[in-house]
Design a protein around this motif. Structure first.
Motif, short mmCIF file in Angstrom:
data_model
loop_
_atom_site.label_atom_id
_atom_site.label_comp_id
_atom_site.label_asym_id
_atom_site.label_seq_id
_atom_site.Cartn_x
_atom_site.Cartn_y
_atom_site.Cartn_z
N VAL B 22 0.88 -1.34 0.06
CA VAL B 22 -0.05 0.02 0.29
C VAL B 22 0.78 1.27 0.12
CG1 VAL B 22 -1.85 1.32 1.39
CG2 VAL B 22 -1.89 -1.02 1.12
N ALA B 24 0.90 4.77 1.06
CA ALA B 24 0.14 5.67 1.96
C ALA B 24 0.25 7.13 1.48
CB ALA B 24 0.41 5.34 3.33
N ALA B 43 -9.86 12.53 2.58
CA ALA B 43 -10.80 11.47 2.83
C ALA B 43 -10.09 10.55 3.90
CB ALA B 43 -11.30 10.69 1.56
N SER B 44 -10.98 9.55 4.38
CA SER B 44 -10.38 8.64 5.25
C SER B 44 -9.45 7.80 4.43
CB SER B 44 -11.75 7.55 5.65
OG SER B 44 -11.08 6.70 6.63
N GLY B 45 -8.18 7.42 4.88
CA GLY B 45 -7.39 6.46 4.29
C GLY B 45 -6.54 7.22 3.22
N SER B 46 -6.49 8.81 3.32
CA SER B 46 -5.64 9.30 2.57
C SER B 46 -4.36 9.46 2.64
CB SER B 46 -6.49 10.66 2.20
OG SER B 46 -6.93 11.38 3.33
N GLY B 47 -4.11 9.18 4.04
CA GLY B 47 -2.64 9.19 4.33
C GLY B 47 -2.26 10.26 5.57
N LYS B 48 -3.56 11.03 6.06
CA LYS B 48 -3.14 12.06 7.04
C LYS B 48 -2.36 11.37 8.05
CE LYS B 48 -7.34 12.56 7.33
NZ LYS B 48 -8.28 11.63 6.68
N SER B 49 -3.03 10.36 8.88
CA SER B 49 -2.03 9.56 10.11
C SER B 49 -0.85 9.27 9.66
CB SER B 49 -3.12 8.68 10.50
OG SER B 49 -4.38 9.08 10.96
N THR B 50 -0.57 8.66 8.44
CA THR B 50 0.51 8.14 8.18
C THR B 50 1.57 9.52 8.11
OG1 THR B 50 -0.36 6.57 6.72
CG2 THR B 50 1.69 6.97 6.49
N GLN B 94 -5.32 10.24 17.64
CA GLN B 94 -6.59 9.75 17.28
C GLN B 94 -7.45 8.91 18.26
OE1 GLN B 94 -6.97 8.50 13.29
NE2 GLN B 94 -9.16 8.33 13.15
N GLU B 171 -6.74 14.43 14.99
CA GLU B 171 -8.22 14.42 14.90
C GLU B 171 -8.58 14.77 16.37
OE1 GLU B 171 -10.97 11.88 13.05
OE2 GLU B 171 -9.54 11.26 11.49
N HIS B 203 -11.54 16.33 10.12
CA HIS B 203 -12.63 16.17 8.99
C HIS B 203 -13.63 17.13 8.88
CE1 HIS B 203 -11.52 12.22 7.83
NE2 HIS B 203 -11.53 11.75 8.86
N1 LIG Z 1 0.39 -0.42 9.38
C1 LIG Z 1 0.00 -0.31 8.12
N2 LIG Z 1 0.03 -1.42 7.47
C2 LIG Z 1 -0.54 -1.27 6.18
N3 LIG Z 1 -1.34 -0.38 5.75
C3 LIG Z 1 -1.50 0.67 6.40
C4 LIG Z 1 -0.90 0.75 7.80
N4 LIG Z 1 -1.40 2.02 8.28
C5 LIG Z 1 -2.08 2.53 7.33
N5 LIG Z 1 -2.03 1.76 6.14
C6 LIG Z 1 -2.93 2.18 5.02
O1 LIG Z 1 -2.42 3.40 4.69
C7 LIG Z 1 -3.47 4.28 4.21
C8 LIG Z 1 -3.39 5.59 4.97
O2 LIG Z 1 -3.74 5.32 6.13
P1 LIG Z 1 -3.86 6.52 7.28
O3 LIG Z 1 -4.19 5.91 8.52
O4 LIG Z 1 -2.74 7.50 7.12
O5 LIG Z 1 -5.27 7.11 6.60
P2 LIG Z 1 -5.81 8.46 7.36
O6 LIG Z 1 -6.04 9.54 6.36
O7 LIG Z 1 -5.47 8.74 8.79
O8 LIG Z 1 -7.44 8.13 7.41
P3 LIG Z 1 -8.48 8.28 8.63
O9 LIG Z 1 -9.13 9.81 8.20
O10 LIG Z 1 -9.69 7.25 8.53
O11 LIG Z 1 -8.09 8.37 10.17
C9 LIG Z 1 -4.70 3.34 4.18
O12 LIG Z 1 -4.99 2.76 2.98
C10 LIG Z 1 -4.46 2.30 5.31
O13 LIG Z 1 -4.92 1.05 4.96
#
Ligand SMILES: Nc1ncnc2c1ncn2[C@@H]1O[C@H](COP(=O)(O)OP(=O)(O)OP(=O)(O)O)[C@@H](O)[C@H]1O
Ligand SMILES: [Mg+2]
Lengths: 412, 243
Positions: B22, B24, B43-50, B94, B171, B203
């Protein structure tokens, strides 16, 4: 960060899971107390054996006749050792020869000994079969460490005059006289009247043999009336000091070899050296103690593995917590210190409790042996238990400290 | 301009291997200057937390560089990273991530303990931080005795207590009711006005309206970077209120 805080965190971690901590400590407790107690029992056994040997007399050599010269030893040494000129018995002349100051300078005193085969003493209606009826010289009392409690010894005069006087052991005194004072009374030994001049101090029984069931009389008196003028049963030689027993043994050997015409190895007498006996026995008991300690050490090791196990579980269970701590700035050292300290505290507490248990436990005697605490075993057991905590705790602690914060935080 | 507090270049983060891989983050470049107040949306899953985890030095990128105050984070050793997390960065998660079986006060004190602050001062600062988030009456409660919103406020207090130059919040208001949300945002506005650099994920447009700058992420890339107020002025809501 302050080391005191690390201690606080470690204590808090341990107290959060009291039951688990207590059980882990129990493993170390058992190991440590087993090491200390078994070593103490070994030491106690060794001391009691040493004491029994010492009770036989200090710095003495016991010469006794040996008829086994041509037997088992000869068969191995290349067929027959040849027809031996008849083995000579120990005689009074042998004993006299040993008193020679120039040939045997390390000899302090020589006591020829005969023992009457069966001697039944009677006083009034009471009678008692004396286990050991000894005819000897006054020096015997000192050589074999038999002090008199009541009355006196007999003297050289008594020996020269072959007076029928006797010093009896406590067991004999009680059997014949009960609580009455035996000194001055006449007893009859196998029909021969003897006057009691003294009672020996009680030595207590050594194993199966009652060391107090004994009577000691002048040599010629016993020979005349009980044993006849045959060979001696023993010659007890006392050396001038603890450091001269070996020299005395060599001198006695030289004198007797010459008198008995012994040339090869097969002597017709045996010399029992108190010092060598003591050395041999202490080596044997030392081995025994090491064996006990080894068994105990294994249980200590098992306790250590218990600590590793618990620490691994703890680390796994608290991985998220470790992640949080690292995320807010805990250094690797702080995490490592906390978990290492938890393991060390566990084993130290177990160790201290084990020492206390051992202190209590060694106050009771086991199978007639009074355990003797060996301070070095306490130090060692405690040291090892702390070492175990550090050693076995370091793997889980290191694993915890190495985690990247996010890995730890994501841990389920 | 001066050296930015945060400088990120071509940041890529991949999770997993082979088919399960993936991406991210796909090359994120971003500068945040001192005093700025950035809201990251997407959006959710866009990589913000990463992205946020990398900014907080909790995770390492697959490639790309990251500098804090001009220092390359990739070159720092464990010990320096720990110091950085402790002194320079406050992180609000979060999920609240409080340590269980420890009172709110003890949780808030914890960063100060690792920072080597002495007991009395530590206590005073932790109490002040809890007061700031409106939890003065709950200091001896353990996390499982607090509501979600209260737990998040404890977490905010914990991030604030070291007075970090950089506050990262994933968040922070996600679990709070409107009243508590307003409380937290007021705190953040105050910190921003005092010159702290803040990056938060949200969000909600209402929350983003408090920021001086809004960055939008789609599929691990920055698609929009909008400025709402100058980085060295007061945050927009405070500025409005002053008017
Ligand atoms: N430890 C991990 N192993 C594999 N994939 C991961 C891991 N952490 C995050 N991902 C993937 O990386 C992408 C980004 O995740 P992230 O947590 O950054 O999203 P987000 O923007 O914070 O979403 P949300 O708003 O729901 O918190 C997602 O597709 C997620 O499935
Ligand atoms: Mg997220």
């Amino acid at each position: 960060m302050n080391p005191f805080e690390i201690v606080r965190f470690a204590l808090r971690g341990l107290l959060a899971n009291k039951m688990r901590s207590a059980l882990t400590m129990l493993g170390i407790l058992i190991g440590v107390s087993a090491v200390i107690m078994l070593v103490a029992v070994g030491e106690g056994a060794s001391r009691s054996i040493q004491q029994n040997i010492q009770r036989l007399g200090a710095n003495t050599l016991t010469v006794s006749p040996s008829f086994a010269g041509g037997g088992g030893g000869g068969a191995r040494g290349g067929g027959d050792a040849g027809p031996r000129t008849q083995a000579r018995r120990l005689t009074l002349d042998d004993a006299r020869a040993l008193t020679d100051r120039t040939l045997a300078p390390s000899v302090k005193s020589v006591s020829p000994v005969v023992t009457a085969p069966s001697a039944t003493a009677a006083y009034g209606a009471a009678s008692h079969a004396i286990a050991q009826f000894v005819g000897t010289y006054p020096s015997y009392f000192e050589a074999v460490n038999k002090p008199v409690d009541q009355g006196t010894y007999f003297f050289n005069d008594d020996v020269q005059a072959a007076r029928k006087v006797v010093v009896i052991g406590r067991t004999v005194a009680e059997a014949l006289f009960g609580s009455a004072d035996p000194v001055g009374e006449r007893i009859s030994v196998s029909g021969v009247p003897f006057t009691v001049v003294g009672v020996l101090k009680e030595t207590g029984s050594t194993g199966t043999q009652d060391a107090d069931d004994v009577a000691i009389a002048p040599l010629p008196a016993v020979q005349q009336s009980l044993s006849g003028f045959g060979p001696l049963n023993q010659i007890v030689v006392q050396a001038t000091g603890a450091d001269t027993t070996t020299a005395a043994q060599a001198e006695v050997t030289a004198v007797l070899d010459q008198r008995h015409g012994v040339t090869g190895g097969a002597a017709d007498y045996r010399i029992l050296n108190q010092a060598t006996l003591q050395e041999t026995v202490s080596q044997a008991t030392g081995t025994f103690t090491v064996l006990l300690a080894a068994v105990a050490a294994i249980s200590l090791l098992v306790g250590g593995i218990g600590i590793t196990n618990i620490m691994l579980v703890t680390v796994t269970e608290r991985t998220r917590e470790i992640g949080i701590r690292k995320a807010i700035g805990a250094s690797r050292g702080a995490i490592l210190g906390q978990f290492l300290l938890e393991a060390t505290l566990l084993s130290l507490a177990g160790g201290v409790a084990g020492v206390l248990l051992a202190f209590a436990g060694t106050r009771f005697s086991v199978a007639g042996i009074q355990p003797v605490l060996v301070p070095s075993s306490v130090v060692l057991a405690l040291g090892v238990s702390v070492g175990i905590g550090l050693f076995f705790g370091s793997y889980p602690a290191d694993r915890a400290a190495k985690l990247r914060p996010i890995q730890a935080l994501r841990h389920e | 301009m001066t050296v930015p507090v945060l400088r990120v270049r071509d940041l890529v983060k991949e999770y997993g291997e082979g088919d399960a891989k993936v991406r991210a983050l796909r090359g994120v470049s971003l500068d945040v200057h001192k005093g700025d107040y950035v809201a990251i949306m997407g959006a959710s899953g866009s990589g913000k937390s990463t992205l946020m985890n990398i900014l907080g030095c909790l995770d390492i990128p697959t490639s790309g560089s990251y500098q804090i105050d001009g220092a390359d984070v990739g070159r720092l050793n464990e010990h320096q990273l720990a110091l950085l997390r402790n002194r320079r960065v406050g992180f609000v998660f979060q999920s609240f991530n409080l340590i269980p079986r420890m009172s709110a006060l003890a949780n808030v004190e914890l960063p100060l303990v690792y920072g080597g602050v002495r007991q009395a001062e530590r206590r005073a600062r932790a109490l002040a931080a809890l007061e700031q988030v409106g939890l003065a009456e709950r200091v001896h409660h353990e996390p499982n005795q607090l509501s979600g919103g209260q737990q998040q406020r404890v977490a905010v207090a914990r991030a604030l207590v070291t007075a970090p130059a950089l506050l990262l919040a994933d968040e922070p208001t996600g679990n709070l009711d409107t009243a508590s949300t307003d409380d937290v945002l007021r705190i953040l506005d105050g910190l921003s006005a005092a010159g702290r650099t803040i990056v938060l994920i949200t969000h909600e447009d209402d929350v983003a309206a408090h920021a001086k700058r809004v960055v939008r992420l789609v599929d691990g890339q920055i698609v929009e970077d909008r400025r709402q107020a100058p980085p060295d002025g007061p945050p927009p809501r405070l500025a409005e209120a002053a008017r």
